[in-house]
Motif scaffolding. Structure first.
Motif, short mmCIF file in Angstrom:
data_model
loop_
_atom_site.label_atom_id
_atom_site.label_comp_id
_atom_site.label_asym_id
_atom_site.label_seq_id
_atom_site.Cartn_x
_atom_site.Cartn_y
_atom_site.Cartn_z
N MET A 70 18.42 -47.37 112.61
CA MET A 70 18.13 -47.71 111.22
C MET A 70 19.46 -47.89 110.51
SD MET A 70 14.92 -45.38 109.91
CE MET A 70 15.84 -44.81 108.52
N VAL A 75 17.37 -47.10 103.81
CA VAL A 75 16.60 -46.12 103.04
C VAL A 75 17.36 -45.77 101.76
CG1 VAL A 75 15.21 -45.03 104.84
CG2 VAL A 75 17.58 -44.35 104.58
N LYS A 79 21.45 -43.20 105.22
CA LYS A 79 21.33 -42.55 106.53
C LYS A 79 22.69 -42.61 107.21
CE LYS A 79 19.89 -43.58 111.11
NZ LYS A 79 21.23 -44.02 111.51
N ARG A 86 16.21 -38.51 116.64
CA ARG A 86 15.06 -39.36 116.28
C ARG A 86 15.23 -40.77 116.88
NH1 ARG A 86 14.44 -43.10 112.27
NH2 ARG A 86 12.29 -43.54 111.67
N ALA A 121 13.48 -49.72 105.44
CA ALA A 121 12.49 -48.79 106.01
C ALA A 121 11.55 -48.25 104.95
CB ALA A 121 13.20 -47.63 106.70
N ASP A 122 10.26 -48.39 105.21
CA ASP A 122 9.24 -47.81 104.33
C ASP A 122 8.08 -47.33 105.20
OD1 ASP A 122 7.85 -47.05 102.04
OD2 ASP A 122 6.97 -49.03 101.75
N ALA A 123 8.44 -46.54 106.23
CA ALA A 123 7.52 -46.01 107.24
C ALA A 123 7.06 -47.10 108.22
CB ALA A 123 6.31 -45.31 106.62
N GLY A 124 6.65 -46.64 109.39
CA GLY A 124 6.18 -47.58 110.42
C GLY A 124 7.29 -48.37 111.08
N THR A 125 8.50 -47.84 111.10
CA THR A 125 9.62 -48.64 111.62
C THR A 125 9.56 -48.78 113.13
OG1 THR A 125 11.14 -46.77 111.82
CG2 THR A 125 11.15 -47.96 109.73
N ARG A 126 9.08 -47.72 113.84
CA ARG A 126 9.05 -47.85 115.31
C ARG A 126 8.05 -48.93 115.71
NH1 ARG A 126 8.15 -41.99 116.78
NH2 ARG A 126 9.01 -41.82 114.69
N LYS A 166 5.58 -45.15 103.13
CA LYS A 166 6.28 -43.87 102.99
C LYS A 166 5.60 -42.97 101.95
CE LYS A 166 9.95 -41.22 103.75
NZ LYS A 166 9.58 -40.05 104.54
N GLU A 169 2.79 -41.39 103.76
CA GLU A 169 3.28 -40.41 104.74
C GLU A 169 3.67 -39.10 104.06
OE1 GLU A 169 5.14 -42.60 108.65
OE2 GLU A 169 6.29 -41.09 107.62
N ASP A 177 0.40 -39.04 111.03
CA ASP A 177 0.84 -40.37 111.44
C ASP A 177 0.54 -40.53 112.93
OD1 ASP A 177 2.19 -42.78 111.37
OD2 ASP A 177 4.16 -41.86 111.68
N1 UDP Z 1 13.20 -42.04 107.01
C1 UDP Z 1 14.28 -41.82 106.15
N2 UDP Z 1 15.45 -41.35 106.67
C2 UDP Z 1 15.61 -41.08 108.02
C3 UDP Z 1 14.50 -41.31 108.86
C4 UDP Z 1 13.31 -41.79 108.33
O1 UDP Z 1 14.18 -42.06 104.95
O2 UDP Z 1 16.69 -40.66 108.45
C5 UDP Z 1 11.95 -42.59 106.43
C6 UDP Z 1 11.80 -44.09 106.71
O3 UDP Z 1 11.16 -44.73 105.62
C7 UDP Z 1 10.90 -44.08 107.91
C8 UDP Z 1 9.95 -42.93 107.54
O4 UDP Z 1 10.84 -41.95 107.01
O5 UDP Z 1 10.22 -45.31 108.07
C9 UDP Z 1 9.13 -42.35 108.64
O6 UDP Z 1 9.94 -42.00 109.71
P1 UDP Z 1 9.32 -41.61 111.11
O7 UDP Z 1 10.34 -40.78 111.84
O8 UDP Z 1 7.95 -41.06 110.94
O9 UDP Z 1 9.23 -42.99 111.92
P2 UDP Z 1 8.57 -44.38 111.55
O10 UDP Z 1 7.30 -44.14 110.80
O11 UDP Z 1 9.57 -45.13 110.74
O12 UDP Z 1 8.31 -45.02 112.88
#
Ligand code: UDP
Length: 231
Positions: A70, A75, A79, A86, A121-126, A166, A169, A177
């Motif tokens: 990321m 964000v 970060k 992670r 990033a606004d959740a769901g990045t993977r 986000k 979440e 999730d």
């Molecule tokens: N996030 C953040 N800082 C970080 C890691 C994650 O703000 O260092 C936020 C980001 O918006 C991310 C969300 O938290 O999409 C959810 O992270 P998660 O680990 O659940 O993975 P994701 O949903 O992105 O696959």
């Protein structure tokens, strides 16, 4: 209290707006962008290329390496650059989600590298990263049995919902999730994670909703691939 309304007004089974583009990084062998709402992932594929150091080579097949990251500015709270536990975990599950569709048997001793960068990033990045990577692999001309489409489903309050952002979440009364990936052709699941609690029946319902959402995502991925090779 019942969760009756999503913050952005979506239906419980509705994804955010989706956009996809293939061939965005000219130097790469394959590349793609996938956006879902405010989450944007870019993927670049290099290879198959000879793998060094040679002791890592496999004489029967090529191997796949995945690097998810990321960007610092993706964000609101910066970060720290560089890999984390992670990002290592996401790189690993991304590779595992993509491997079942690839046929690298003709590329002995080689490696295919996939770099996934989340620029917003606004959740769901993977899941966005997996969607982008699958398109980038196809763009690179790697033999594939199928594509991979991915979305996060989950539970916010008492409701099963598709594609949590986000805000959802972070819902203070509790959110779960459940990131998923499917091979759209066969319906086989290639990623299933769970962060939180859900009953067996809720997981079944979430899987059904996720699969349906992935059918929509697949259409967008397919259109983006077709658009790249039109003319
Ligand atoms: N996030 C953040 N800082 C970080 C890691 C994650 O703000 O260092 C936020 C980001 O918006 C991310 C969300 O938290 O999409 C959810 O992270 P998660 O680990 O659940 O993975 P994701 O949903 O992105 O696959």
């Amino acid at each position: 209290m019942s969760y009756t309304k999503r913050p952005d007004g979506r239906k419980f089974d509705e994804t955010r707006e989706i956009e996809a583009k293939v061939g965005i990084i000219k130097r790469a062998d394959g590349s793609a962008m996938f956006r879902i709402g405010k989450t944007i992932a870019l993927a670049a594929v290099y290879g198959p290329k000879e793998l060094y150091p040679a002791f890592m080579q496999k004489s029967t097949t090529g191997i796949l390496r995945c690097y998810y990251d990321m960007m610092s500015f993706s964000v609101t709270e910066r970060k720290r650059p560089g890999p984390t536990r992670r990002s290592n975990e996401i790189s690993m599950v991304t590779r595992d989600a993509l491997l079942p569709v690839l046929d690298l048997s003709k590329f002995q001793n080689t490696v295919v590298d996939i770099f996934i960068n989340v620029i917003q990033a606004d959740a769901g990045t993977r899941c966005a990263g997996i969607c982008a990577a699958a398109m980038a692999l196809a763009d690179a001309g790697i033999p594939m049995k199928d594509l991979v489409s991915s979305v996060s489903v989950g539970k916010v309050g008492d409701k099963i919902v598709v594609d949590l952002d986000k805000t959802e979440e972070d819902y203070e009364e509790g959110a779960t999730d459940l990131p998923l990936a499917f091979m759209p052709g066969t319906g086989k699941v290639t990623l299933l994670q769970l962060d939180g609690n859900m009953s067996k029946d809720e997981i079944k319902k979430a899987l059904e909703m996720g699969k349906k959402a992935c059918e929509g995502i697949y259409k967008v991925q397919k259109e983006a691939l077709k658009a790249r090779y039109k003319k």
